[in-house]
Design a protein around this motif. Sequence first.
Motif, PDB file in Angstrom:
ATOM      1  N   PHE A 147      -5.113   4.236   4.944  1.00 53.94           N
ATOM      2  CA  PHE A 147      -5.568   3.985   3.573  1.00 53.94           C
ATOM      3  C   PHE A 147      -6.941   4.612   3.345  1.00 53.94           C
ATOM      4  N   LYS A 148      -7.784   4.623   4.364  1.00 55.82           N
ATOM      5  CA  LYS A 148      -9.077   5.295   4.253  1.00 55.82           C
ATOM      6  C   LYS A 148      -8.875   6.783   3.968  1.00 55.82           C
ATOM      7  N   ASN A 208      -8.736  -2.764   5.844  1.00 49.84           N
ATOM      8  CA  ASN A 208      -9.341  -1.935   6.896  1.00 49.84           C
ATOM      9  C   ASN A 208      -8.233  -1.198   7.634  1.00 49.84           C
ATOM     10  N   PHE A 237     -10.094   1.973  -4.742  1.00 51.76           N
ATOM     11  CA  PHE A 237     -11.326   1.749  -3.975  1.00 51.76           C
ATOM     12  C   PHE A 237     -11.663   0.267  -3.879  1.00 51.76           C
ATOM     13  N   ILE A 248       0.821  -1.211   0.000  1.00 49.68           N
ATOM     14  CA  ILE A 248       0.000   0.000   0.000  1.00 49.68           C
ATOM     15  C   ILE A 248       0.857   1.265   0.000  1.00 49.68           C
ATOM     16  N   THR A 284      -9.475  -2.078  -3.699  1.00 43.03           N
ATOM     17  CA  THR A 284      -8.556  -2.574  -2.667  1.00 43.03           C
ATOM     18  C   THR A 284      -9.038  -2.174  -1.278  1.00 43.03           C
ATOM     19  N   GLY A 285      -9.641  -0.973  -1.178  1.00 43.62           N
ATOM     20  CA  GLY A 285     -10.126  -0.474   0.105  1.00 43.62           C
ATOM     21  C   GLY A 285     -11.163  -1.368   0.748  1.00 43.62           C
ATOM     22  N   LYS A 286     -11.892  -2.125  -0.065  1.00 44.61           N
ATOM     23  CA  LYS A 286     -12.904  -3.037   0.497  1.00 44.61           C
ATOM     24  C   LYS A 286     -12.258  -4.198   1.251  1.00 44.61           C
ATOM     25  N   LEU A 294      -8.069   7.333   0.369  1.00 45.28           N
ATOM     26  CA  LEU A 294      -9.230   7.278  -0.525  1.00 45.28           C
ATOM     27  C   LEU A 294     -10.039   8.567  -0.444  1.00 45.28           C
ATOM     28  N   CYS A 307       0.727   4.269  -2.827  1.00 40.89           N
ATOM     29  CA  CYS A 307       0.383   5.650  -2.472  1.00 40.89           C
ATOM     30  C   CYS A 307       1.517   6.603  -2.817  1.00 40.89           C
ATOM     31  N   TRP A 344     -17.279   0.684  -1.634  1.00 41.10           N
ATOM     32  CA  TRP A 344     -16.291   0.917  -0.571  1.00 41.10           C
ATOM     33  C   TRP A 344     -16.944   1.601   0.628  1.00 41.10           C
TER      34      TRP A 344
END
Length: 580
Positions: free
Chosen positions: A295-296, A291, A284, A258, A286-288, A299, A262, A324
């Motif tokens: 990373f949130k 946790n 997004f 990650i 990947t965001g699912k 997004l 980024c 997401w």
Amino acid sequence: MFSIQTSGSVLQTLLKNHHTFYLMPRSQQLPAVFKCFIFTTSYQRAKNPVDPKAGTAMWRSKGRDEGKEERRTGKDYSSSFNVFSAGASKKRAVLLAALSNGEQPVISSKKTTLSPPEKPLSAEEWGKLMEEFQGIKQFEEFMFAQMIAHNSPIDVAKSLLAAVAQRDGDIGYNLLVKYLVLCVSQKQTKEIYDVHDILKARFKTLETSASSLLIKGLSDSQRWRDALVLLEEIKKFIIPSKGNYGDCIKAALANREINTACMLFHEMLAKNVTPNLDVLQFFFDTGKCVNDTDFKNELIYILNYLRNNQVYPGEALMESIKHWFESIPGEKWKGNLTTVKNSGKCPSCEQFLESINLTEEEYDILKEKIIKDVIHGTDTFRKTTPQELEVFQRFVNQRPPFDIVIDGLNVARVCHKNNPSQTLLDVVNHLVQQNLRLLVLGRKHMLNGSRQWNRNNMVAMQKKADFFFTDNVSEDDPFLLYATLHSGSHCKFVTRDLLRDHKACLSDSLTRRLFFKWQRGHQMVLSDYISGKKIKFEPVLNYDTIVQTTGNTWHIPYDDSNLERSSYEVPIKWLCLQQK
């Protein structure tokens, strides 16, 4: 004869070969996008095709007629739709075509493609085929281009490489890269590894197009870190493309690196490289599965990037954003798809969207930039003299603020079947009845008296509105913009011109965004006119079409995949996200 029993035999043989590849001249470097190699030719089928019993597939000749229609006529508008809404440009084109009379010219051309063999050939069979088609220069490169166009089986391509290697003792750089194109397009991972290893063993550095192909092929494999190495090598010479960055970012995300993803994302933005929407979608998606608070926040940063750069997601990205939000543990987000009416109120959550009106600070920034970059810009003086603009500025400054500024010639010709002076008079009368203070911009030839510019009509108009007549060769738009901005944020302007050239003259993206926002909130477009019977203007939206949030809601405008939207239009569909 070279064997093609195993997947890597031809290329592994080349690794042991001590001959030298020849680098392609800079002017012939291959583009990173492999579809650029596809082309067609009108070569006649050979009179004596190769005997199919010898293992050579018959060449298939395909032809088709392609029609292209285009016609521009008429300027009548008989239906109403917002000029900035997605699909409006397409609707106008359909409308104008429907209003045109007579048969439309058709331009046709016939293109023929020649298909490569469907099965691998021996060196002797390739030799016979080359003799049959001696009229084709650089037969092997032509054949590889056809293999790419027809997505030929990889073994067919390898059999041609084997024939060339047996004949010449080596394989040229051009052929090897074209073979790589086919391998990448078919995701032949083992073959991509082989080509990568050959090129890295023979050359200290690779030209950009070959590196880009290798990055694309390697990024979706277990050797994805080799793609990062190639990206670093490209950076030594040029700024990598959005495709280069995108492939590496998706590889890093897929492998849960990650921080690397980024870092590359922020790096490309810092270099003014615009990411493709599929890369943002990958974040997004990947965001699912991740946790993580950091990373949130990343997004949310992407959503603000969409907002600040007025980028509109397509349906696929919109769905990923929706899923997401709904997957965030404990936050209870719910997304609905909706459309927003002219009032600016969202039917789903019943909240009002952000106003289209600029803040006082934004208005001052825009006014200053318009005067500097457009009104006093060098492009303006090609058709407008500084002296004439100076006279106009004094004219405007000496009068009270106007409510509406009208591009007289543009409005007068909204209906080509009607007398221009009568059309303009009708519009002036319509607006004057609303107790509005008007300025009409015209040109001096309108005062000469003619069938188009009736003296009585001109006199009648000048009794009801202020007029300023420029030289006949002058550009109207700088006058229109100056008078409207000088009159204040309440003042609107009337023209069907979308002012795209002037938006492009602005020196930075922020000002261009402010200009487009101001334009959508101030431009009145005459959409329906019937002489003596009907005058109708398109509604001016009072909300901004931009990604926006109130904390417990997000509203995201997105592109409908079934609706064609021009660059100066805005989406009409929205994703409404509410936190329950």
